[in-house]
Design a protein around this motif. Structure first.
Motif, mmCIF file in Angstrom:
data_model
loop_
_atom_site.group_PDB
_atom_site.id
_atom_site.type_symbol
_atom_site.label_atom_id
_atom_site.label_comp_id
_atom_site.label_asym_id
_atom_site.label_seq_id
_atom_site.Cartn_x
_atom_site.Cartn_y
_atom_site.Cartn_z
ATOM 1 N N GLY A 108 -19.583 -0.842 -23.352
ATOM 2 C CA GLY A 108 -19.421 0.572 -22.980
ATOM 3 C C GLY A 108 -19.600 1.419 -24.229
ATOM 4 O O GLY A 108 -19.450 0.926 -25.362
ATOM 5 N N TYR A 134 -14.561 15.414 -25.243
ATOM 6 C CA TYR A 134 -14.293 14.212 -24.432
ATOM 7 C C TYR A 134 -12.967 13.579 -24.857
ATOM 8 O O TYR A 134 -12.790 13.228 -26.021
ATOM 9 C CB TYR A 134 -15.461 13.234 -24.578
ATOM 10 N N TYR A 178 -19.269 15.482 -33.867
ATOM 11 C CA TYR A 178 -19.381 14.767 -32.593
ATOM 12 C C TYR A 178 -19.692 15.762 -31.475
ATOM 13 O O TYR A 178 -18.938 16.719 -31.273
ATOM 14 C CB TYR A 178 -18.073 14.028 -32.278
ATOM 15 N N PRO A 215 -24.040 10.284 -22.121
ATOM 16 C CA PRO A 215 -23.963 9.443 -20.918
ATOM 17 C C PRO A 215 -24.616 10.061 -19.683
ATOM 18 O O PRO A 215 -24.904 9.355 -18.724
ATOM 19 C CB PRO A 215 -22.457 9.312 -20.659
ATOM 20 N N SER A 244 -23.074 3.180 -17.752
ATOM 21 C CA SER A 244 -21.929 3.411 -16.854
ATOM 22 C C SER A 244 -22.220 4.415 -15.761
ATOM 23 O O SER A 244 -21.798 4.244 -14.627
ATOM 24 C CB SER A 244 -20.713 3.897 -17.649
ATOM 25 N N LYS A 245 -22.905 5.495 -16.111
ATOM 26 C CA LYS A 245 -23.088 6.551 -15.130
ATOM 27 C C LYS A 245 -24.431 6.465 -14.423
ATOM 28 O O LYS A 245 -24.639 7.128 -13.418
ATOM 29 C CB LYS A 245 -22.929 7.935 -15.797
#
Ligand SMILES: Cc1ncc(COP(=O)(O)O)c(C=O)c1O
Length: 412
Positions: A108, A134, A178, A215, A244-245
């Protein structure tokens, strides 16, 4: 196991979100959100019901039959070469020209965040994050003790004018900046191309590393694509991707695209963390991509998310009180609501859960716990009918709170 490190499969609320919600009462409340009669906009669960079981079964069967000896064995720490090649193809769909040797497979993209935090941050080091940001990145970086410089975002992404001021003010160079530039979690906004350019210019000027977490970029259901920062040619970028998505979070397959010196450090740390990401998952992902099924799944997801976003916005317009605003994401999974200043969504959450509807309060998404008059709403998981009903319930709770504050003269 402490409540902080559990994952609620019903709400999809990450353990980190639980841990970051300040009061333990709220954490306790979140555990009842899993009840089936609660409509939850709290989690970050993608819609996986559209994945045909026979298709998944056929992919898995071919991995077991043709790749048994490798699939059930340890693999290379950096990840399998065929998967790296497949992910280069996935990145190419967003205009990124990647060298497979610069790709490292992670368990992940959450693992990538954890490793990056450990590599770059020493206690007190400044790092720059968007506000809101996030929640999982906050919890991945927090144990290393950074000094988080929060730069607000608006509908066009991070406020580069404010970023410029922060970078000028900082005595030390930040360890990294980030950002989640496309369909940001939690705000749902996408960084404007002009802002992207300004960010890259500032990063170059201050010699700052950018961590681009992406993502959701391929989940655009409206508007024109905007290329990731990693497609710009700027060298000082660590790019994070995940299946994941776009496929499933259950396979825990993410990746990092990074300059070789960073790759080496990541690989060393990853070896200590988990030796390698699950080989079975990697081979499943290789075959899934090789058959082109990821593109088919994406095309299935987009109209569903589009309709759910529309249903949510329609319900917000109908049921939320005057003075509330929300973002209008053109893709991804979340939208971000701003309520009148005097309201506190953390205090409101127990009342919402009483009415069998849940969300994540804004405070979870700020390093300093600000953001009390915001909430994150997920639109990927609930059906259109559930969305209409859930937003109606939430609207009632908010209106009641406003009335209460008014009656006490606290609505200023
Ligand atoms: C911005 C962002 N980064 C990383 C992750 C972690 O994803 P993964 O399932 O790949 O660990 C998420 C999951 O919601 C996310 O929203």
């Amino acid at each position: 196991m402490s409540p902080e490190i559990t994952f609620d499969p019903y709400t999809g609320l990450y353990s980190e979100a639980n841990a970051l919600l300040r009061s333990s009462a709220i954490r306790d409340l979140m555990s009842v959100v899993g009840r089936h009669d609660v409509i939850s906009f709290a989690g970050g669960l993608p819609h996986i019901n559209g994945l045909p079981p026979e298709e998944l079964g056929s992919v898995l069967a071919s991995v077991v039959e043709e790749g048994f000896a490798e699939a059930f064995q340890y693999g290379e720490t950096e990840g399998r070469e065929p998967l790296k090649a497949a992910l280069v193809e996935v990145m190419a769909a967003e205009g990124i020209k990647a060298d497979p040797d610069h790709v490292l497979i992670t368990t992940g993209s959450q693992q990538a965040l954890d490793l990056l935090g450990r590599i770059f941050i020493d206690p007190g080091d400044p790092i720059v994050m968007e506000g809101p940001t996030y929640v999982g990145a906050l919890s991945a970086f927090r144990p290393a003790g950074p000094s988080v410089v929060t730069v607000p975002l608006d509908d066009e992404g991070i406020r580069t004018d404010l970023l410029a001021g922060e970078l000028e003010r900082l005595v030390e160079r930040p360890k990294f900046i980030y950002v989640v530039p496309t369909f940001q979690n939690p705000a749902g906004v996408t960084m404007h191309p002009r802002r992207r350019e300004e960010l890259l210019v500032l990063a170059e000027q201050y010699d700052a590393l950018i961590i681009e977490d992406n993502p959701y970029g391929l989940l655009r259901f409206e508007g024109e694509p905007v290329g990731p920062l990693a497609s710009s040619g700027y060298a000082n970028i660590v790019y994070l991707g995940t299946l994941s998505k776009i496929v499933s979070p259950g396979i825990r397959t993410g990746w990092v695209l990074a300059p070789p010196p960073i790759m080496e450090r990541l690989a060393m740390l990853k070896q200590g963390a988990d030796l390698c990401s699950p080989t079975l998952s990697q081979m499943f992902a290789e075959e899934y991509i090789r058959r082109g099924l990821w593109l088919k799944n994406l095309e299935n997801l987009k109209p569903i998310y589009h309709a759910r976003r529309d249903a949510m916005i329609q319900a917000l317009e109908k049921h939320f009180p005057e003075g509330s605003r929300w973002t209008r994401p053109q893709g991804g999974l979340f939208l971000w609501v701003t309520l009148p200043r005097f309201l506190d969504t953390e205090k409101m959450l127990p009342l919402a859960i009483e009415q069998r509807v849940a969300f994540v309060p804004g405070t979870a998404f700020y390093a300093d716990g600000s953001g009390a008059n915001h909430m994150r709403l997920n639109f990927s998981f609930s059906s259109e009918d559930q969305i209409a009903e859930g937003i109606k319930r939430l609207g009632k709770v908010i209106r009641k709170e406003i009335e209460l504050y008014r009656s006490l003269g606290l609505d200023a």
